[in-house]
Design an enzyme around this catalytic site. Structure first.
Site, short mmCIF file in Angstrom:
data_model
loop_
_atom_site.label_atom_id
_atom_site.label_comp_id
_atom_site.label_asym_id
_atom_site.label_seq_id
_atom_site.Cartn_x
_atom_site.Cartn_y
_atom_site.Cartn_z
N HIS A 87 -7.70 16.43 33.65
CA HIS A 87 -7.48 15.53 34.80
C HIS A 87 -8.66 15.74 35.76
O HIS A 87 -8.57 16.44 36.76
CB HIS A 87 -6.15 15.85 35.48
CG HIS A 87 -5.95 15.07 36.75
ND1 HIS A 87 -5.89 13.70 36.78
CD2 HIS A 87 -5.81 15.47 38.04
CE1 HIS A 87 -5.71 13.29 38.02
NE2 HIS A 87 -5.67 14.34 38.82
N ARG A 143 -12.29 18.21 41.59
CA ARG A 143 -11.02 18.95 41.59
C ARG A 143 -11.24 20.40 41.20
O ARG A 143 -10.55 21.30 41.68
CB ARG A 143 -10.02 18.28 40.64
CG ARG A 143 -9.67 16.85 41.06
CD ARG A 143 -8.73 16.24 40.05
NE ARG A 143 -8.48 14.83 40.28
CZ ARG A 143 -9.20 13.84 39.75
NH1 ARG A 143 -10.24 14.12 38.97
NH2 ARG A 143 -8.91 12.59 40.00
N ASP A 195 -3.46 9.12 35.59
CA ASP A 195 -4.63 8.55 34.92
C ASP A 195 -4.19 7.49 33.91
O ASP A 195 -4.80 6.42 33.79
CB ASP A 195 -5.41 9.66 34.21
CG ASP A 195 -5.65 10.83 35.13
OD1 ASP A 195 -6.33 10.64 36.14
OD2 ASP A 195 -5.13 11.93 34.87
N VAL A 254 1.32 19.43 39.35
CA VAL A 254 0.62 18.31 39.99
C VAL A 254 -0.60 18.83 40.75
O VAL A 254 -1.65 18.19 40.77
CB VAL A 254 1.58 17.55 40.94
CG1 VAL A 254 0.86 16.44 41.68
CG2 VAL A 254 2.78 17.00 40.17
P1 NAD Z 1 -0.80 18.24 51.13
O1 NAD Z 1 -1.83 19.11 51.76
O2 NAD Z 1 -0.30 17.05 51.88
O3 NAD Z 1 0.47 19.12 50.76
C1 NAD Z 1 0.36 20.32 50.09
C2 NAD Z 1 1.50 21.18 50.56
O4 NAD Z 1 1.52 22.35 49.75
C3 NAD Z 1 1.35 21.65 52.02
O5 NAD Z 1 2.52 21.31 52.74
C4 NAD Z 1 1.19 23.16 51.91
O6 NAD Z 1 1.77 23.86 52.97
C5 NAD Z 1 1.92 23.42 50.58
N1 NAD Z 1 1.54 24.67 49.91
C6 NAD Z 1 0.33 25.27 49.87
N2 NAD Z 1 0.42 26.43 49.19
C7 NAD Z 1 1.69 26.54 48.76
C8 NAD Z 1 2.41 27.52 48.03
N3 NAD Z 1 1.82 28.63 47.58
N4 NAD Z 1 3.73 27.32 47.79
C9 NAD Z 1 4.36 26.22 48.25
N5 NAD Z 1 3.73 25.26 48.98
C10 NAD Z 1 2.43 25.43 49.23
O7 NAD Z 1 -1.35 17.82 49.69
P2 NAD Z 1 -0.85 16.64 48.74
O8 NAD Z 1 -1.56 15.39 49.09
O9 NAD Z 1 0.63 16.65 48.68
O10 NAD Z 1 -1.46 17.15 47.34
C11 NAD Z 1 -0.97 18.32 46.71
C12 NAD Z 1 -1.77 18.63 45.46
O11 NAD Z 1 -1.60 17.60 44.48
C13 NAD Z 1 -3.29 18.75 45.68
O12 NAD Z 1 -3.78 19.84 44.92
C14 NAD Z 1 -3.82 17.44 45.11
O13 NAD Z 1 -5.15 17.53 44.72
C15 NAD Z 1 -2.88 17.27 43.93
N6 NAD Z 1 -2.82 15.93 43.34
C16 NAD Z 1 -2.74 15.87 41.98
C17 NAD Z 1 -2.63 14.64 41.36
C18 NAD Z 1 -2.55 14.56 39.86
O14 NAD Z 1 -2.56 13.45 39.31
N7 NAD Z 1 -2.47 15.66 39.13
C19 NAD Z 1 -2.61 13.48 42.12
C20 NAD Z 1 -2.70 13.58 43.51
C21 NAD Z 1 -2.81 14.83 44.12
C1 LMR Z 2 -5.96 11.92 41.91
O1 LMR Z 2 -6.33 11.74 40.76
O2 LMR Z 2 -5.77 10.99 42.71
C2 LMR Z 2 -5.68 13.33 42.39
O3 LMR Z 2 -6.00 14.27 41.39
C3 LMR Z 2 -6.31 13.65 43.69
C4 LMR Z 2 -7.80 13.82 43.58
O4 LMR Z 2 -8.30 14.83 44.08
O5 LMR Z 2 -8.45 12.95 43.01
#
Ligand code: NAD
Ligand code: LMR
Length: 344
Positions: free
Chosen positions: A190, A101, A162, A132
């Site tokens: 994370h 990440r 997590d 997120v």
């Molecule tokens: P995705 O690519 O399907 O969607 C991301 C969206 O964000 C896209 O539609 C994109 O156009 C938009 N975007 C990009 N830059 C932007 C901005 N400046 N302002 C507004 N929108 C913007 O991705 P996803 O699967 O929805 O994942 C999103 C994020 O969440 C990723 O960084 C992923 O790693 C993270 N994530 C975190 C966790 C956690 O537990 N913290 C879990 C899963 C995913």
């Molecule tokens: C997760 O924990 O599933 C998210 O943070 C997505 C990733 O990159 O692992």
């Protein structure tokens, strides 16, 4: 506290993406703020993502949710965050196979400064922010650094996924429903260095009597050392690397579980956690010797709409070593984004 009947403005960034799509319908149906609080949705996207967010908005209208007061789709952060009570900062790139990440820092970090500034300029006084987008802890740090007028405690990052994973894996191993597990903690980042800690966890038997999880595991594995071996060799890596496992199996990163965890995080923040604690990444107040200001995961309870880090937990030497490594990673991420000029 949120008054029943008073509409709340909820901004979801990246609303046209996978997680955004998975969370919007639950937010609009009342899963976030309960059955008595109408919601105004603001969906923020970049221009390339607008059509997808607009499509989601059309579908939300088709659901005729009684609590959905209004939906607005925009690519203007100032408009998106104007009057926001809750901001779910999802929009950013997900990692792919073979990436950590932290590899997203340079690409995603730049998103969170301007969003922090837009929140600072226009959000409601009671704004609560849940980051997120990865790397979530450090992105929250960046956003908070650009929002000097918003109390730092309002910027949090998601480690609830997590936490839920740890509860799920433990319940599976002990052969009990997740409702019988309490007191699990996630410390640190994370990331793969995160520290799932069951040393204060308890498990209820069929009569509702609670037992320490370490004792129960020692019974299941035949001895305390055998239980320790399972914890270090299977449980901790499984939870810490679950994100990568999902990417490998699904072909892309977690969506439904991430959206569910984000909703759990905000719901508990607003409504309170009750007796059990959960895990939240928030700005350290120096508790457990985590450097002040670093956004690190702690066991926490929400009382009166505010997170409180659970104090006084004993930390085993093995857990302390792991926390130290995860905190060192957070310090390195903070220094890296500072060097990139992302902390303002
Ligand atoms: P995705 O690519 O399907 O969607 C991301 C969206 O964000 C896209 O539609 C994109 O156009 C938009 N975007 C990009 N830059 C932007 C901005 N400046 N302002 C507004 N929108 C913007 O991705 P996803 O699967 O929805 O994942 C999103 C994020 O969440 C990723 O960084 C992923 O790693 C993270 N994530 C975190 C966790 C956690 O537990 N913290 C879990 C899963 C995913
Ligand atoms: C997760 O924990 O599933 C998210 O943070 C997505 C990733 O990159 O692992």
């Amino acid at each position: 506290m949120i008054e029943s009947g008073e509409p709340q403005t909820i901004t979801v960034t990246g609303a046209g993406g996978q997680i955004g799509y998975a969370m919007l319908f639950r937010i609009a149906s009342g899963a976030l703020l309960g059955p008595d609080v109408p919601v105004r949705l603001r969906l923020l996207e970049i221009p390339q993502g607008l059509r997808s967010a607009q499509g989601a908005a059309l579908e939300l209208g088709d659901c005729a949710f009684g609590l959905l007061d209004s939906i607005e789709v925009t690519d203007d952060p100032a408009r998106a965050f104007d009057g926001a009570n809750i901001a779910l900062l999802v929009g950013s790139r997900p990692r792919g196979p073979g990436m950590e990440r932290g590899d997203l820092l340079a690409a995603n970090g730049a998103i969170f400064g301007p969003q922090g500034a837009a929140l600072n300029a226009g959000a409601a006084d009671d704004i609560r922010v849940a980051v997120v987008g990865n790397p979530a802890n450090t992105n929250a740090l960046i956003a908070a650094a650009h929002a000097p007028d918003i109390p730092g405690e309002r910027f949090t990052a998601l480690t609830r996924l997590d936490h839920n994973r740890a509860v799920g894996q433990l319940a599976l191993r002990l052969g009990v429903p997740v409702s019988r597990i309490s007191g699990v903690s996630i410390w640190g980042n994370h990331s793969a260095t995160q520290v799932p800690d069951i040393n204060h966890a308890t498990v209820a038997d069929e009569h509702g009597v609670w037992h320490p999880v370490p004792e129960r595991l020692a019974e299941v594995f035949g001895s305390a050392p055998a239980a320790e071996q399972w914890l270090a060799g299977e449980f901790i890596p499984r939870v810490a690397k679950r994100g990568a496992e999902i990417i490998e199996v699904r072909g892309s990163s977690s969506v439904g579980s991430a959206a569910a965890a984000a909703i759990d995080h905000v719901r508990d923040w607003v409504a309170g956690t009750g007796a059990d604690h959960t895990s939240v990444a928030l700005a350290s107040d120096g508790s457990y010797a985590v450097p002040q200001g670093l956004v690190s995961s702690f066991p926490a309870r929400s009382v009166g709409g505010q997170w409180h880090i659970v104090q006084g937990l004993s930390i085993t030497p093995a857990v302390q070593l792991r926390i130290d490594a995860s905190v060192a990673e957070l310090v390195a991420e903070r220094d890296a984004v500072a060097a990139l000029g992302l902390l303002g």
